[in-house]
Design a protein around this motif. Structure first.
Motif, PDB file in Angstrom:
ATOM      1  N   ILE A  41      17.330  31.578  64.757  1.00 33.73           N
ATOM      2  CA  ILE A  41      17.790  32.274  65.978  1.00 33.73           C
ATOM      3  C   ILE A  41      17.232  33.696  66.003  1.00 33.73           C
ATOM      4  N   ILE A  42      17.343  34.391  64.838  1.00 34.75           N
ATOM      5  CA  ILE A  42      16.866  35.792  64.746  1.00 34.75           C
ATOM      6  C   ILE A  42      15.365  35.851  65.007  1.00 34.75           C
ATOM      7  N   LYS A  43      14.607  34.934  64.391  1.00 39.65           N
ATOM      8  CA  LYS A  43      13.141  34.932  64.561  1.00 39.65           C
ATOM      9  C   LYS A  43      12.752  34.680  66.020  1.00 39.65           C
ATOM     10  N   GLU A  44      13.515  33.809  66.659  1.00 37.80           N
ATOM     11  CA  GLU A  44      13.248  33.512  68.072  1.00 37.80           C
ATOM     12  C   GLU A  44      13.527  34.748  68.936  1.00 37.80           C
ATOM     13  N   GLU A  45      14.659  35.400  68.658  1.00 33.66           N
ATOM     14  CA  GLU A  45      15.065  36.566  69.462  1.00 33.66           C
ATOM     15  C   GLU A  45      14.160  37.770  69.222  1.00 33.66           C
ATOM     16  N   ILE A  46      13.687  37.937  67.998  1.00 32.87           N
ATOM     17  CA  ILE A  46      12.810  39.091  67.702  1.00 32.87           C
ATOM     18  C   ILE A  46      11.466  38.897  68.401  1.00 32.87           C
ATOM     19  N   ALA A  47      11.004  37.649  68.446  1.00 35.65           N
ATOM     20  CA  ALA A  47       9.728  37.345  69.113  1.00 35.65           C
ATOM     21  C   ALA A  47       9.830  37.514  70.628  1.00 35.65           C
ATOM     22  N   GLN A  48      11.047  37.305  71.159  1.00 38.37           N
ATOM     23  CA  GLN A  48      11.255  37.438  72.609  1.00 38.37           C
ATOM     24  C   GLN A  48      11.623  38.868  73.017  1.00 38.37           C
ATOM     25  N   GLY A  49      11.765  39.762  72.021  1.00 39.95           N
ATOM     26  CA  GLY A  49      12.100  41.152  72.320  1.00 39.95           C
ATOM     27  C   GLY A  49      13.574  41.380  72.596  1.00 39.95           C
ATOM     28  N   LYS A  50      14.416  40.407  72.228  1.00 41.38           N
ATOM     29  CA  LYS A  50      15.859  40.550  72.484  1.00 41.38           C
ATOM     30  C   LYS A  50      16.562  41.389  71.414  1.00 41.38           C
ATOM     31  N   ILE A  51      15.928  41.566  70.253  1.00 48.75           N
ATOM     32  CA  ILE A  51      16.499  42.397  69.174  1.00 48.75           C
ATOM     33  C   ILE A  51      15.768  43.728  69.158  1.00 48.75           C
ATOM     34  N   ASP A  52      16.537  44.824  69.126  1.00 46.71           N
ATOM     35  CA  ASP A  52      15.928  46.161  69.113  1.00 46.71           C
ATOM     36  C   ASP A  52      15.632  46.637  67.694  1.00 46.71           C
ATOM     37  N   LEU A  53      16.575  46.377  66.788  1.00 46.81           N
ATOM     38  CA  LEU A  53      16.417  46.838  65.399  1.00 46.81           C
ATOM     39  C   LEU A  53      16.700  45.680  64.458  1.00 46.81           C
ATOM     40  N   LEU A  54      15.712  45.348  63.612  1.00 46.47           N
ATOM     41  CA  LEU A  54      15.893  44.294  62.608  1.00 46.47           C
ATOM     42  C   LEU A  54      15.907  44.949  61.234  1.00 46.47           C
ATOM     43  N   ILE A  55      17.042  44.816  60.546  1.00 42.42           N
ATOM     44  CA  ILE A  55      17.191  45.386  59.201  1.00 42.42           C
ATOM     45  C   ILE A  55      17.157  44.238  58.210  1.00 42.42           C
ATOM     46  N   GLY A  56      16.447  44.411  57.101  1.00 42.39           N
ATOM     47  CA  GLY A  56      16.403  43.308  56.139  1.00 42.39           C
ATOM     48  C   GLY A  56      15.745  43.679  54.829  1.00 42.39           C
ATOM     49  N   THR A  57      15.529  42.648  54.025  1.00 46.41           N
ATOM     50  CA  THR A  57      14.866  42.799  52.725  1.00 46.41           C
ATOM     51  C   THR A  57      13.439  42.277  52.876  1.00 46.41           C
ATOM     52  N   HIS A  58      12.884  41.729  51.774  1.00 47.40           N
ATOM     53  CA  HIS A  58      11.517  41.184  51.804  1.00 47.40           C
ATOM     54  C   HIS A  58      11.366  40.072  52.848  1.00 47.40           C
ATOM     55  N   ALA A  59      12.505  39.522  53.306  1.00 51.25           N
ATOM     56  CA  ALA A  59      12.462  38.449  54.315  1.00 51.25           C
ATOM     57  C   ALA A  59      11.727  38.907  55.579  1.00 51.25           C
ATOM     58  N   LEU A  60      11.706  40.219  55.837  1.00 50.83           N
ATOM     59  CA  LEU A  60      11.038  40.747  57.040  1.00 50.83           C
ATOM     60  C   LEU A  60       9.533  40.512  57.032  1.00 50.83           C
ATOM     61  N   ILE A  61       8.942  40.421  55.813  1.00 47.79           N
ATOM     62  CA  ILE A  61       7.476  40.329  55.767  1.00 47.79           C
ATOM     63  C   ILE A  61       6.963  38.888  55.788  1.00 47.79           C
ATOM     64  N   GLU A  62       7.884  37.924  55.920  1.00 47.67           N
ATOM     65  CA  GLU A  62       7.448  36.524  56.026  1.00 47.67           C
ATOM     66  C   GLU A  62       6.559  36.377  57.261  1.00 47.67           C
ATOM     67  N   GLU A  63       5.553  35.526  57.151  1.00 48.14           N
ATOM     68  CA  GLU A  63       4.551  35.387  58.223  1.00 48.14           C
ATOM     69  C   GLU A  63       5.150  34.983  59.567  1.00 48.14           C
ATOM     70  N   ASN A  64       6.221  34.172  59.539  1.00 45.12           N
ATOM     71  CA  ASN A  64       6.765  33.684  60.814  1.00 45.12           C
ATOM     72  C   ASN A  64       7.780  34.647  61.438  1.00 45.12           C
ATOM     73  N   VAL A  65       7.895  35.875  60.879  1.00 45.02           N
ATOM     74  CA  VAL A  65       8.703  36.907  61.546  1.00 45.02           C
ATOM     75  C   VAL A  65       7.739  37.691  62.435  1.00 45.02           C
ATOM     76  N   VAL A  66       7.790  37.428  63.735  1.00 43.15           N
ATOM     77  CA  VAL A  66       6.836  38.027  64.680  1.00 43.15           C
ATOM     78  C   VAL A  66       7.588  38.901  65.685  1.00 43.15           C
ATOM     79  N   PHE A  67       7.176  40.148  65.783  1.00 44.08           N
ATOM     80  CA  PHE A  67       7.822  41.083  66.708  1.00 44.08           C
ATOM     81  C   PHE A  67       7.134  41.037  68.069  1.00 44.08           C
ATOM     82  N   ASP A  68       7.923  41.277  69.119  1.00 45.32           N
ATOM     83  CA  ASP A  68       7.384  41.294  70.471  1.00 45.32           C
ATOM     84  C   ASP A  68       6.674  42.623  70.749  1.00 45.32           C
TER      85      ASP A  68
END
Length: 677
Positions: A347-374
């Motif tokens: 859900i988070i990955k989908e929303e971040i790609a669609q620009g629905k999340i303004d701030l994503l806080i996390g650990t190394h999970a943020l650098i996974e290839e399928n985490v794509v920002f809008d």
């Protein structure tokens, strides 16, 4: 043969062996030549085995006189024996539980052997002798010892490295002026000598040359990055009108230092070049609020922000703080860590790609290839020295020419950060918020720990909580240090019999670590015995006592970081250093901790006494991508290399510019700093 050729081109390296080399990070001939020995063994050539003493390591040429049948000893071990003769001396080669070893020998066959001499009555044994190939017996030997995986052997690595060096001539790539000035040996000789040194003198010369090469290239890369960044077009954010309202709604007033640093960051954000800024501040100086205010400005410009923390505990703390500060401002904040459930991750990955999340806080999970920002505009990394260079760049690459803010509570001496972070602008938060009480620090000798734990018991009876930190998880036979598990048993039995105490260390799963930290934060656990995993960012206001066992084993800056885990609430707090005080230097270091709560002063003193590696409480090699150089011991060489790199870039002569271009090309083709043409 080219240094960028596949290692599989070498004779004797088939597909299976190439796979094993790949597991060690060796893919090309260059990788192989930069796979430096982890250690060296100094071995004497023995023409007469009888002349050597028990436990001496030797190399000798011997003829096989007989191969005996294996014997099973009383303890159940299999003993294999081969009879040898060297000159007029007979001796036995002995192997325990290696019945296959004798299969390499034939009666009357001649072999060059290496092993350790053991003398029993009048018999001479060579324990676990190895057949040595590709060597001559003309001089004493310094044998390279490599880090090995699977069934790779030193012999095999020596063989293929020797073959590669015979086929490749490494062309010099430093200006003649630098070589002459510092009397460096050639790059070709340095690489050959580090793998196969003739003597200690040439080995030291090779190390010195290659360390300089590495630090020089590292400095060049930093300087060039800064130059490139200043010419790249950035986003250029406007200053949001809502910033004033955010500051007014803060539950506290910013200190002068915080306000100054916020201003510096906002001015950077306005510039049409990407920001690259380090915010340095002592433990508890309020760096997080600086990040939250400046991230707010980017979000209000219509961009997304990513904030990466080294631990889940710290990421959760930042998330809770962001939710509180951004309430009523229409900002959507989400948390992404290793323990986020699979469904929520999607859900988070989908929303971040669609620009629905303004701030994503996390650990190394943020650098996974399928985490794509809008529309990523800024990244913030907390405790940045805990992330490798590669991890930080992976996050930066998720946006185009974005602003980067890195935060660190590790006070880096001003004399050091100019060299380490030449690619970053530095802001320092040099005052603590009002209300932060200084922590009383004491040190005691190991034999006085009884007093320390009785004092801790009194604090627990008053309703407080206690940290106890040790350097190791298990007992080390060679260095007798207090281990977490042993100390737990001792303290539970002796002082905290009816008190809820627990253990925390790096070998535990993230789930278990988080569960224990949550129970400690809630007050259920009264005493937490831990390794330094609690060093970064944990906030437990009710914890008032920090006891550090074997304090002499830590760098001062690390002790200061650990001390900062207490003193976060309204109660008086204490840090007690339990140390083996056997030298004046140790006493002096403990006195510095007792007399000062200023992290920057402590870091300067640490640098003066013990070297820069202690500033971080860790060896920097690996973190910085360095193979040979160690910033804790090679700081002076680093300063020289840095000055020469600056001079080279400023020099417009053809020879110097050629060198710069060659090194840039090499860096682009390889992540290694020791570059060949």
């Amino acid at each position: 043969m080219n240094i960028y050729d596949d290692v599989g081109y070498l004779k004797g390296v088939g597909p299976k062996m190439a796979e094993k080399l790949n597991k060690c990070g060796i893919y090309t001939i260059l990788d192989l030549l930069l796979y430096f020995p982890r250690d060296y063994e100094f071995i004497s050539i023995a023409n007469n085995v009888e002349e050597f003493n028990d436990k001496d390591k030797i190399i000798t040429e011997a003829t096989v006189e007989g191969i005996l049948k294996d014997i099973r000893t009383k303890t159940g071990k299999v003993l294999s024996t081969v009879l040898f003769k060297s000159g007029n001396t007979k001796f036995k080669g002995i192997w325990f539980n290696q019945p296959y070893a004798k299969n390499s020998f034939r009666v009357n066959g001649k072999y060059i052997l290496s092993g350790k001499i053991e003398k029993h009555n009048k018999e001479i044994h060579l324990s676990n002798p190895k057949i040595m190939r590709n060597i001559t017996l003309d001089d004493n030997k310094i044998l390279a010892k490599y880090s090995l995986r699977d069934d790779l052997s030193n012999n095999f690595l020596n063989k293929i490295i020797t073959e590669a060096l015979v086929q490749i001539n490494i062309i010099e790539n430093l200006p003649r002026s630098i070589l002459d000035k510092y009397k460096f040996i050639s790059l070709d000789e340095a690489i050959k000598s580090i793998h196969s040194p003739m003597d200690s003198k040439i080995l030291n010369e090779a190390k010195r040359r290659l360390k300089f090469q590495e630090l020089f290239t590292y400095s060049l890369k930093i300087l060039l990055l800064k130059e490139i960044n200043s010419s790249v077009k950035g986003i250029g954010f406007k200053i949001s009108d809502e910033l004033k309202e955010l500051k007014e709604k803060l539950p506290f007033q910013l200190t002068q230092a915080q306000a100054r640093v916020v201003r510096e960051v906002l001015l950077d954000q306005k510039k049409p070049v990407p920001m690259n800024r380090l915010v340095q501040g002592d433990v508890g100086s309020g760096k997080t609020i600086i990040a939250l205010i400046t991230m707010f400005n980017v979000i209000k410009n219509g961009y997304q922000v990513a904030m990466m923390a080294p631990t889940e505990i710290l990421a959760k703390q930042h998330y809770a703080e962001a939710e509180k500060i951004y309430k009523n401002f229409g900002i959507k904040v989400k948390l992404l860590t290793g323990s986020t459930t699979g469904k929520n991750k999607e859900i988070i990955k989908e929303e971040i790609a669609q620009g629905k999340i303004d701030l994503l806080i996390g650990t190394h999970a943020l650098i996974e290839e399928n985490v794509v920002f809008d529309n990523l505009g800024m990244i913030v990394t907390d405790e940045q020295h805990r992330f490798g260079v590669g991890q930080r760049s992976k996050l930066s690459n998720k946006g185009e020419n974005i602003d980067v803010l890195v935060m660190s509570a590790t006070p880096i001496p001003r004399t050091l950060y100019l060299y380490l972070y030449g690619d970053l602008d530095v802001s320092i938060v040099d005052t603590l918020p009002p209300g932060r009480k200084p922590i009383d620090t004491y040190y005691v000798n190991k034999n006085e720990s009884n007093r320390v734990y009785n004092f801790a018991l009194k604090e627990i009876e008053e309703g407080r909580q206690v940290y106890v930190v040790c350097p190791l998880v298990e007992e080390n036979e060679d260095i007798k240090l207090t281990s977490v598990t042993n100390l737990y048993d001792e303290l539970k039995e002796k002082y905290f019999r009816n008190i809820n105490i627990s253990i925390l260390h790096g070998k535990m799963s993230n789930k278990d670590k988080n569960e224990i930290m949550d129970r400690f934060k809630s007050g259920e656990i009264k005493v937490l015995i831990s390794t330094t995993v609690i060093e970064v960012g944990v906030n437990v206001p009710n914890a008032t006592v920090m006891i550090i066992e074997n304090a002499e084993r830590f760098g001062l800056s690390q002790l200061h970081q650990l001390r900062g885990r207490v003193g976060r609430g309204s109660h008086k707090s204490y840090c007690i250093l339990v140390a083996e005080i056997k030298s004046e230097t140790t006493r002096r270091r403990m006195e510095i901790m007792k007399s000062s709560n200023d992290g920057f002063y402590i870091a300067e003193e640490d640098l003066r006494i013990r070297g820069s590696g202690e500033v971080f409480g860790m060896r920097q090699s690996g973190e910085s991508g360095l193979l040979l150089a160690d910033l804790s011991t090679d700081f002076q060489l680093f300063k020289v290399a840095n000055l020469e790199a600056k001079a080279l870039l400023a020099n417009q002569e053809e020879e110097e510019q050629r060198v710069v271009k060659e090194i840039i090309n090499s860096i682009e083709r390889s992540s290694k700093y020791i570059c060949f043409n």
